[in-house]
Design an enzyme around this catalytic site. Sequence first.
Site, mmCIF file in Angstrom:
data_model
loop_
_atom_site.group_PDB
_atom_site.id
_atom_site.type_symbol
_atom_site.label_atom_id
_atom_site.label_comp_id
_atom_site.label_asym_id
_atom_site.label_seq_id
_atom_site.Cartn_x
_atom_site.Cartn_y
_atom_site.Cartn_z
ATOM 1 N N ASP A 1 0.841 -1.196 0.000
ATOM 2 C CA ASP A 1 0.000 0.000 0.000
ATOM 3 C C ASP A 1 0.876 1.246 0.000
ATOM 4 O O ASP A 1 2.035 1.204 0.406
ATOM 5 C CB ASP A 1 -0.880 0.024 1.257
ATOM 6 C CG ASP A 1 -1.838 -1.149 1.294
ATOM 7 O OD1 ASP A 1 -2.111 -1.726 0.233
ATOM 8 O OD2 ASP A 1 -2.301 -1.487 2.410
HETATM 9 N N1 URA Z 1 -1.259 -5.839 4.078
HETATM 10 C C1 URA Z 1 -1.730 -4.559 4.019
HETATM 11 O O1 URA Z 1 -2.756 -4.238 4.601
HETATM 12 N N2 URA Z 1 -1.022 -3.667 3.313
HETATM 13 C C2 URA Z 1 0.137 -3.944 2.667
HETATM 14 O O2 URA Z 1 0.732 -3.069 2.062
HETATM 15 C C3 URA Z 1 0.607 -5.275 2.751
HETATM 16 C C4 URA Z 1 -0.107 -6.209 3.463
#
Ligand code: URA
Length: 249
Positions: A111
């Site tokens: 993310d």
């Molecule tokens: N889980 C999440 O919520 N975000 C990420 O970037 C990776 C795993």
Amino acid sequence: MIAFILNNMRIDKYLGITGCATRAEAKKLIRSGAVTVNGAVVKSSDAKIDPERDKVIFCGNEVIYRRYTYILMNKPEGVVSATEDGRDRTVIDLLPNDIRKTDLFPCGRLDKNTLGLILITDNGELAHKLLAPKSHVEKKYFFKSKFPLTAEAARQFENGLTLEDGYETKPAKIELSGSGDEGVITLVEGKYHQIKRMLDALGNKITYLERISFGPLTLDESLGRGEWRYLTEEEAAALEAHGIKNENK
Ligand code: URA
């Protein structure tokens, strides 16, 4: 096209791509006489080699040519895991122009506000194997949460949870530290916002998330946020072997 580029690669670039040294270090070592091509010392960084044919010795060791590029980046916050984006900077934008190739892409997604290890490559076949759900490649994340996790929440997390859309997560691992509001989570899958949604399902909230490993690769602590390096020969070999191992599962 690729063959043309490879057959005319600068020696300093080649040493960089193969993970022997940074380009700046390579230039210095070439000048000092530490590099031979087919038995002859080469002292000019812009000397061209053919990686598929020429035998390059760097500081006494033969350099093994790899067809694919593998880059380990320490992703900073605010950058998206994509090749291009109309609004935000991407992990590819963080690479210098001279190594940016149109076919480099991030292998998997973090993310925008997740930090840490991201693999960038041009090996689509391997990425496909590593990201396939049946591969169950392990990813470890250091996290911090708004509230401490109870033993019951940790147990639920480990057994698998039902997310808000009805998806049942696969068993995961959670190792708590501090006062129970931080620790390391190990997943073998990678659904959209998975860890955030798992914590949401427990009535909690992720406040910090950093990926610290992906399959056989671990985050290089010497890389600052936004910094990157090529995989070493050992790391690249381990990654390729991991892809093959998981393909046969
Ligand atoms: N889980 C999440 O919520 N975000 C990420 O970037 C990776 C795993």
